[in-house]
Structures are given as C-alpha cells and as structure tokens.
Design a protein around this motif. Structure first.
Motif: not given
Length: 340
Positions: A101, A106, A153
């Motif tokens: 993550y 992102p 994401h």
C-alpha cells in the motif's frame, strides 16, 4: 557442496548504527556475516526489531553501512563508486517492499510504476517497446494489460504486491531483496505470492534474500536460513539442517513455537518458552545478547561474546555451547543434574 557454488553476495561484519541523540546509539545491525550463493533463496528470520529489515536495506545501500562490507560479485557495494557504477549496481539488485500500500505511488498509473526503472536505465528506445515490455511484465506476474492504465488504489493487496514484483523485474536484476513481502497479505494470498516468486526464480535464475518472521513459510521457500537476534547472527544453515538439527537455543525456541498439524505430535513435543522481553538495541547485554533470556546461559555468556564459527559443514552458529574452550561449565552442570 556449498563451497563449490558461486557466491553472489558476501556480507562481512556488517554494521548499521543510528545516532538517536548525542549519547544514545541504536545498534540495529551489529556485525553480521554470511554469504548468499547464486540462484538460491536465503531466508532471514527473527523477532520483530531484530534488525533483519535494516540488514536488507543496508545490503541494498538504501542505508549506508556504519562499517563492514557487502561484496556483490566481488565488488564492495559500499565502496566509493562513480554514478555509472552505481547505476549498474542498482539495476543488478532490486527490492520488493513489505507494504504494497505504501510502496507504490498513488499518483502514477501501474504502467508508469512498472516502467520507471526501464526509463531510468534507458532499456527501450520507443513508446511501443516500452508498452510491450510493461504488458509482458504484467502478464508474467498474473495481471493483464488493462491493469496498466489503473492506479494502485484500485487493486487488492495481493495485486499490488504483484505490481511491486513486476517493478522489481523490469530491469532484469540478478538479486532481489524481498522484505517481508507477504506479511501484509491475507493468508490465502500469501502462498500465491510465494509460489509466484519461486516460479520466477526458476524461469529467470534469480537469487533472493527473503526476509520474514513466519518460519513455516521461510522453510517452504528457502534453500538456506539465517537467524538474527538483536542485531547479531545466531545461526545459519541449510533449511533442512536448521529445521531438523537447530543448534542455537534461540533457534530451538523459535522452531518449537511453530504449530504442527498432527495433534498427537503437537501434544508430545516440547515447547521452549523464551522468558523476558527483548533488550533494547540501544543498550544490548554484554557477552551473548541472548543470555538474558536463554535457559542454558552460563557464566561465560555474560562476559565473552560468542565466536561466529562453522560447527559442521556450512552450519554456522554463535554459541558458547559449541566451543570446547567454554562449554565445560555446561557439561559439569549436566553431569550434576544426572547424578543428583
């Protein structure tokens, strides 16, 4: 025979210390030595905070070593290098990070994330070649071409880790540090990622440093295993030797805690409980660092640091129990217990 195999990486008395303030030094890695052979998976295990991830990052030169050497194909990784040499080195060694993550930007599409290394090293000359290479990499790790236009994401944890693997493969490295690559994933996904890594190793001749705290998974993937405790190496051996004939009391305790599927075996085997808390790496114990929690500790353990020795062929251990110079105390204790 281990000594007949080609050494790809040799770590010699590697240390990484962090200056917390003017008086306090955190000794995250404090003099570890081991070798990794070409084409193998070397598992590095230990409790949280033992220094294994710091060791991996120092080997990769994400951290500069405080002292010691990391020799990759005979060249010191931490020696003075030109920008060109560093660029070649960075292509030869890549890293898969623990958190899928946090390790992917992102703001970048998957296509651009995977292609970043390709662009930096100038591995293709046209946009079409770039796209074809990215698509091939995505398919290699079990994703499809359409995934390239999406953002991190939009993917599950397992898929993001596959993206991280594709990024590491993009520059055709020889050596990959996998820093707890499955610890943030669901159990059902962990085996898939490990099997993918094994498949890629067979197809591409990769060499891995696989860092983890799950000893059962490390046994499944590793050819040899190193055990760390509080910044030091406790033991290194082949996977079979370590799991069937562990020498160090710390290794024995770790292995005794692994659940066994057979309830009869589980009931009959002895579980070694390690008492007490792990000491602080800013103030490690004198002598053997494990002595404050070791059920077999002797007087000498408080004063003399154990020698890192090859006890049997390619089975290394740092423990006074296996040094004839110091283990008379333990033998005398054992004799007294038998006769009492």
């Amino acid at each position: 025979m281990a000594e007949q195999r080609e050494k790809l990486l040799e770590i010699k008395d590697l240390k990484k210390h962090f200056q917390v303030d003017k008086k306090i030094v955190l000794k995250a890695v404090d003099g570890i030595s081991f070798s990794i052979y070409k084409g193998e998976t070397f598992g590095l295990v230990g409790e949280s905070g033992c220094g294994k991830s710091t060791a991996g990052r120092t080997i990769m030169r994400l951290y500069e070593a405080s002292s010691g050497e990391v020799d990759f194909q005979g060249q010191n990784v931490h020696g003075k290098k030109s920008k060109r040499e560093l660029k070649d080195f960075n292509r030869s060694m890549q890293m898969i990070f623990q958190d899928p993550y946090a390790s992917l930007s992102p703001r970048m599409t998957v296509k651009d994330i995977v292609a970043e290394g390709i662009d930096i090293h100038g591995l293709v000359s046209t946009k079409k070649e770039r796209l074809n290479r990215v698509n091939a990499l995505l398919e290699t790790v079990g994703l499809n071409q359409q995934h390239g236009n999406r953002y991190p994401h939009e993917f599950s944890g397992g898929q993001r880790q596959r993206i991280g693997i594709a990024r590491a493969l993009a520059v055709d490295p020889e050596f990959i540090v996998a820093d707890e690559p499955i610890s943030a994933l669901d159990v059902s996904i962990q085996a898939q990622v490990v099997n993918l890594l094994k498949k890629l190793q067979e197809e591409r001749g990769l060499t891995y440093l696989f860092i983890a705290h799950d000893l059962s998974m490390v046994k499944h993937i590793s050819d040899r295993v190193g055990v760390m405790y509080l910044g030091n190496m406790a033991e290194v051996a082949s996977s079979d030797d370590l799991y069937h004939r562990p020498l160090h009391p710390y290794t024995q305790a770790l292995l005794s805690a692994i659940p066994v599927s057979d309830p009869e075996v589980e009931r009959s085997r002895e579980q070694i409980v390690i008492e007490g808390d792990v000491p602080s790496p800013t103030d490690p114990p004198s002598g053997c660092r494990f002595r404050t929690r070791c059920p077999l500790a002797m007087d000498v353990c408080a004063n003399v640091e154990p020698e890192w020795q090859e006890y049997t062929e390619d089975h290394w251990v740092a423990c006074h129990l296996y040094n004839d110079k110091y283990n008379d105390e333990y033998k005398a204790r054992q004799t007294a217990q038998v006769t009492s």
